[in-house]
Motif scaffolding. Structure first.
Motif, short mmCIF file in Angstrom:
data_model
loop_
_atom_site.label_atom_id
_atom_site.label_comp_id
_atom_site.label_asym_id
_atom_site.label_seq_id
_atom_site.Cartn_x
_atom_site.Cartn_y
_atom_site.Cartn_z
N ARG A 121 0.83 -1.21 0.00
CA ARG A 121 0.00 0.00 0.00
C ARG A 121 0.87 1.27 0.00
N LYS A 122 1.97 1.24 0.77
CA LYS A 122 2.86 2.39 0.83
C LYS A 122 3.52 2.65 -0.53
N LEU A 123 4.00 1.59 -1.16
CA LEU A 123 4.66 1.73 -2.46
C LEU A 123 3.70 2.26 -3.52
N CYS A 124 2.45 1.79 -3.49
CA CYS A 124 1.45 2.28 -4.44
C CYS A 124 1.16 3.76 -4.20
N GLY A 125 1.11 4.16 -2.93
CA GLY A 125 0.90 5.58 -2.62
C GLY A 125 2.05 6.44 -3.10
N GLU A 126 3.27 5.95 -2.91
CA GLU A 126 4.44 6.70 -3.38
C GLU A 126 4.45 6.77 -4.91
N ALA A 127 4.02 5.70 -5.56
CA ALA A 127 3.96 5.70 -7.03
C ALA A 127 2.96 6.73 -7.53
N GLU A 128 1.83 6.84 -6.83
CA GLU A 128 0.82 7.82 -7.24
C GLU A 128 1.35 9.25 -7.12
N ILE A 129 2.10 9.51 -6.05
CA ILE A 129 2.69 10.84 -5.88
C ILE A 129 3.71 11.11 -6.99
N ALA A 130 4.56 10.13 -7.27
CA ALA A 130 5.56 10.30 -8.33
C ALA A 130 4.88 10.53 -9.68
N ALA A 139 7.78 6.15 -10.86
CA ALA A 139 6.47 5.61 -10.49
C ALA A 139 6.33 4.15 -10.91
N THR A 140 6.79 3.83 -12.11
CA THR A 140 6.68 2.44 -12.58
C THR A 140 7.59 1.52 -11.76
N ARG A 141 8.75 2.01 -11.38
CA ARG A 141 9.65 1.19 -10.54
C ARG A 141 8.99 0.88 -9.20
N LEU A 142 8.34 1.87 -8.61
CA LEU A 142 7.68 1.66 -7.32
C LEU A 142 6.54 0.65 -7.45
N LEU A 143 5.76 0.76 -8.52
CA LEU A 143 4.66 -0.19 -8.71
C LEU A 143 5.19 -1.61 -8.92
N ARG A 144 6.23 -1.73 -9.69
CA ARG A 144 6.82 -3.06 -9.91
C ARG A 144 7.35 -3.64 -8.60
N GLN A 145 7.96 -2.80 -7.79
CA GLN A 145 8.48 -3.25 -6.50
C GLN A 145 7.32 -3.74 -5.63
N GLY A 146 6.21 -3.01 -5.66
CA GLY A 146 5.06 -3.42 -4.88
C GLY A 146 4.45 -4.72 -5.37
N LEU A 147 4.36 -4.88 -6.67
CA LEU A 147 3.75 -6.08 -7.24
C LEU A 147 4.58 -7.33 -6.99
N THR A 148 5.89 -7.17 -6.80
CA THR A 148 6.73 -8.34 -6.51
C THR A 148 6.43 -8.92 -5.13
N LEU A 149 5.75 -8.18 -4.28
CA LEU A 149 5.41 -8.68 -2.96
C LEU A 149 4.32 -9.74 -3.00
N GLN A 180 -2.54 0.60 -13.49
CA GLN A 180 -1.77 1.84 -13.46
C GLN A 180 -0.40 1.64 -14.09
N LEU A 181 0.24 0.52 -13.78
CA LEU A 181 1.55 0.23 -14.36
C LEU A 181 1.46 0.12 -15.87
N VAL A 182 0.46 -0.60 -16.36
CA VAL A 182 0.30 -0.76 -17.81
C VAL A 182 0.08 0.60 -18.47
#
Length: 299
Positions: A121-130, A139-149, A180-182
């Motif tokens: 949830r934190k990584l997705c929030g940071e991605a939205e801000i970016a 932003a895409t790096r943050l989303l990918r990092q979150g999805l790997t969880l 969002q990533l796509v």
């Protein structure tokens, strides 16, 4: 009920932080060691605490999570006994972390980085801000990092009707992050690079129209139009055969766009062929005329 399975680390785990994972099978880890919680009811109880980490959860809610609509007369006492053992296990493996009691409520205290759902949830929030600030690559790096969880579906090994709504909400969050990533990758001109991931995602979400449309779009833009149309038609057939519904307007619009583009391309090629033929006929006519004039001059 509780046992520690050491994996890849010798010695005590005392002093390490406990990590809780529910974006997939429910697991706990301390350093490189896994902490096993045996028993279906104990695992349901832990799942309820982890999904609501840092929030108070009533004992009535915990009873519902463990037994549903048919709890035994001793349900409250059983919950308290199991919570007592869980509290001892947490305090032994991770000093400083605890399960607190607040009257008839309990709360698992855990740092954000110790719960995979909270980290996601934190990584997705940071991605939205970016994204809002125009930093798309970050932003895409943050989303990918979150999805790997994610290691599977949320709470996939916990059979509790009371937690189904929570699991669905987390799955919706995951799908939103994927979409969002796509969108971000497409906006950066990376649609072709997304094809393998999109193929993987539609295998996991076989009825998700938006992901199918994005895959069809990426294939078409990569010059793989036949495959693109096949994706749309397979989706339509699956929805009809398995769910008895028709796809939404976006699917029809995309298919029409692909077909019109195909017809436009075919018309362009045909027109180019006609222009070339006309030019050849004109050239042959001029050559014939020149040869006739030359023949007269030589006679």
């Amino acid at each position: 009920m509780l046992s520690a399975a050491r994996q890849g680390q010798e010695g005590s785990t005392t002093g390490a932080k406990l990590e809780y994972q529910f974006l997939g099978p429910l697991t706990m880890r301390s350093g490189n060691s896994s902490i096993s919680v045996s028993g279906e009811r104990s695992r349901k109880l832990l799942a309820g605490l982890v999904v609501h980490a840092n929030q108070k959860i009533s004992i009535e809610r915990l009873i519902d999570i463990v037994w549903g609509d048919d709890p035994p007369a001793t349900a409250r006492q059983q919950i308290q006994n199991r919570l007592g053992r869980l509290r001892l296990m947490v305090s032994h493996n991770a000093p400083g972390q605890r399960i607190q009691r607040h009257g008839d409520c309990y709360q698992l205290d855990a740092a954000e980085e110790c719960v995979d759902g909270l980290r996601f949830r934190k990584l997705c929030g940071e991605a939205e801000i970016a994204h809002r600030h125009g930093h798309l690559p970050h932003a895409t790096r943050l989303l990918r990092q979150g999805l790997t969880l994610w290691r599977g579906n949320a709470l996939q090994d916990i059979n509790s009707n009371a937690l189904q709504a929570d699991a669905v909400r987390w799955e919706e969050s995951r799908l939103h992050a994927i979409e969002q990533l796509v969108n971000m990758e497409f906006s950066q001109g990376k649609s072709a690079a997304m094809i393998p991931e999109l193929q993987s995602w539609i295998a996991e979400y076989p009825y998700h129209e938006s992901l199918h449309c994005r895959l069809a779009e990426a294939l078409h833009e990569a010059g793989r139009t036949a495959e693109s149309l096949a994706v749309v038609r397979e989706l339509r057939q699956r929805l009809d055969a398995e769910l008895g519904i028709a796809p939404g307007a976006a699917v029809h619009d995309l298919e029409r766009w692909i077909l019109v583009g195909q017809e436009s391309t075919s018309s362009t090629v045909l027109q180019l062929d006609r222009d070339a033929a006309d030019a050849l006929r004109r050239a042959l006519t001029e050559t014939t005329r020149a040869l006739s004039i030359l023949a007269i001059a030589l006679a």
